[in-house]
Design a protein around this motif. Structure first.
Motif, PDB file in Angstrom:
ATOM      1  N   LYS A  13       0.746  -1.109   0.003  1.00  0.00           N
ATOM      2  CA  LYS A  13      -0.127  -0.027  -0.084  1.00  0.00           C
ATOM      3  C   LYS A  13       1.023   1.276  -0.263  1.00  0.00           C
ATOM      4  N   ASN A  14       0.700   1.914  -1.015  1.00  0.00           N
ATOM      5  CA  ASN A  14       1.798   3.103  -1.222  1.00  0.00           C
ATOM      6  C   ASN A  14       3.186   2.841  -1.167  1.00  0.00           C
ATOM      7  N   ASP A  15       3.736   3.243  -0.201  1.00  0.00           N
ATOM      8  CA  ASP A  15       5.072   3.010  -0.015  1.00  0.00           C
ATOM      9  C   ASP A  15       5.545   1.816   0.678  1.00  0.00           C
ATOM     10  N   THR A  16       4.671   0.982   1.245  1.00  0.00           N
ATOM     11  CA  THR A  16       4.881   0.241   2.542  1.00  0.00           C
ATOM     12  C   THR A  16       4.349  -1.171   1.884  1.00  0.00           C
ATOM     13  N   ILE A  17       5.322  -2.081   2.424  1.00  0.00           N
ATOM     14  CA  ILE A  17       4.945  -3.665   2.256  1.00  0.00           C
ATOM     15  C   ILE A  17       4.121  -4.050   3.472  1.00  0.00           C
ATOM     16  N   LEU A  18       2.815  -4.415   3.467  1.00  0.00           N
ATOM     17  CA  LEU A  18       2.104  -4.869   4.448  1.00  0.00           C
ATOM     18  C   LEU A  18       2.040  -6.319   4.802  1.00  0.00           C
ATOM     19  N   PHE A  19       2.452  -7.094   3.800  1.00  0.00           N
ATOM     20  CA  PHE A  19       2.413  -8.531   4.250  1.00  0.00           C
ATOM     21  C   PHE A  19       3.377  -9.180   3.107  1.00  0.00           C
ATOM     22  N   GLU A  20       4.373 -10.022   3.340  1.00  0.00           N
ATOM     23  CA  GLU A  20       5.220 -10.855   2.529  1.00  0.00           C
ATOM     24  C   GLU A  20       5.650 -11.992   2.857  1.00  0.00           C
ATOM     25  N   LYS A  21       5.515 -12.892   1.999  1.00  0.00           N
ATOM     26  CA  LYS A  21       5.580 -14.258   2.472  1.00  0.00           C
ATOM     27  C   LYS A  21       6.083 -15.110   1.121  1.00  0.00           C
ATOM     28  N   TYR A  22       7.060 -16.380   1.315  1.00  0.00           N
ATOM     29  CA  TYR A  22       7.396 -16.786   0.273  1.00  0.00           C
ATOM     30  C   TYR A  22       7.374 -18.401   0.535  1.00  0.00           C
ATOM     31  N   PHE A  23       7.080 -19.283  -0.462  1.00  0.00           N
ATOM     32  CA  PHE A  23       7.081 -20.726  -0.287  1.00  0.00           C
ATOM     33  C   PHE A  23       8.056 -21.414  -1.414  1.00  0.00           C
ATOM     34  N   ASP A  24       8.399 -22.587  -1.018  1.00  0.00           N
ATOM     35  CA  ASP A  24       8.902 -23.830  -1.975  1.00  0.00           C
ATOM     36  C   ASP A  24      10.578 -23.249  -1.885  1.00  0.00           C
ATOM     37  N   GLY A  25      11.068 -22.778  -1.088  1.00  0.00           N
ATOM     38  CA  GLY A  25      12.381 -22.253  -1.414  1.00  0.00           C
ATOM     39  C   GLY A  25      12.641 -21.055  -2.221  1.00  0.00           C
ATOM     40  N   TYR A  26      11.560 -20.240  -2.558  1.00  0.00           N
ATOM     41  CA  TYR A  26      11.764 -19.268  -3.307  1.00  0.00           C
ATOM     42  C   TYR A  26      11.814 -17.784  -2.264  1.00  0.00           C
ATOM     43  N   SER A  27      12.292 -16.602  -2.779  1.00  0.00           N
ATOM     44  CA  SER A  27      12.876 -15.712  -1.802  1.00  0.00           C
ATOM     45  C   SER A  27      12.464 -14.393  -2.724  1.00  0.00           C
ATOM     46  N   ASP A  28      12.668 -13.279  -1.884  1.00  0.00           N
ATOM     47  CA  ASP A  28      12.641 -11.865  -2.570  1.00  0.00           C
ATOM     48  C   ASP A  28      13.600 -11.619  -3.880  1.00  0.00           C
TER      49      ASP A  28
END
Length: 245
Positions: free
Chosen positions: A96-111
């Motif tokens: 939202k706007n300039d902010t990450i409110l939720f972040e989650k990765y699965f199966d060995g993936y990442s940002d």
């Protein structure tokens, strides 16, 4: 009779040899359906990273997580994370706007994992069309497609299609989003090595504007229009107008 069977077998073998040596057909069969790791099988044009990139703020709090879990509960799930995990997501973000409110990765993936952008590229393509209009390379979204793809003038109905119709997925162009058949047009666009040639032989089956029909060929045409309007490869235009800034 034996000679007939022999020649029939030779004909079938020869036919399959021709089919299997076709780059598009071979790739479609070997790689089966499109996958998020398909960037490994295609050539690439690199984008240079901005040395001072914009960074989102990260503010994940329990109140927002409670809201997400409430959504999951309505759907009969225990919590939001397990719900999206069941959808085989590898990454899920809420910004939202300039902010990450939720972040989650699965199966060995990442940002920092590379994946194919797929239809997210359609949104980027639309942004580039807007920029090209703002700079005057394209007069407006109402400009006819054949102004940029004159080879389609001889195909009935293309004189009525505007850039707007491509953006709205309401062009009426004949095409199927059939990813299961290696003979489909969308497989040819995905695995083929001459997209421009394919785009120059399109047909129209409906009046533009009659209704929304999600077809990737619309965005493929927009990419070609951007390239010809700006006289730059779409990658270079993306780098200059969006990626670097």
């Amino acid at each position: 009779m034996l000679y007939s069977q022999k020649y029939l077998r030779l004909f079938i073998f020869a036919s399959f040899s021709v089919i299997l040596t076709s780059c598009t057909f071979y790739s479609a069969v070997i790689h089966n359906l499109a996958d998020i790791d398909d960037y490994n099988i295609f050539p690439e044009r690199g984008l240079k990273a901005n040395p001072t990139p914009f960074l989102f703020k990260n503010k994940q709090d329990s109140r927002f997580m409670f809201s997400l879990d409430s959504i999951a509960n309505v759907r009969g799930e225990n919590n939001f994370v397990s719900m999206i995990e069941k959808q085989h997501s590898v990454a899920f973000l809420v910004e939202k706007n300039d902010t990450i409110l939720f972040e989650k990765y699965f199966d060995g993936y990442s940002d920092s994992t590379w994946i194919a952008s797929f239809s997210m590229a359609k949104s980027i393509t639309s942004l580039l069309v807007g920029i090209a209009i703002g700079e005057g390379a394209i007069k407006s979204e109402m400009q006819p497609v054949i102004d940029f793809v004159p080879e389609l003038k001889s195909s009935p109905g293309f004189d009525k299609i505007r850039i707007y119709d491509l953006l709205q997925m309401s062009s009426g162009i004949k095409s199927e989003e059939n990813y299961f058949s290696p003979f489909s047009q969308v497989s040819e666009l995905y695995y083929g090595n001459n997209i421009r040639k394919i785009l120059s032989h399109l047909e129209v089956e409906k009046e533009p504007g009659e209704g929304f029909e999600y077809k990737s060929v619309n965005s493929e045409l927009l990419g070609l229009i951007i390239e010809r309007a700006t006289k730059k490869q779409i990658t270079a235009y993306l780098q200059e107008k969006i990626w670097t800034p």
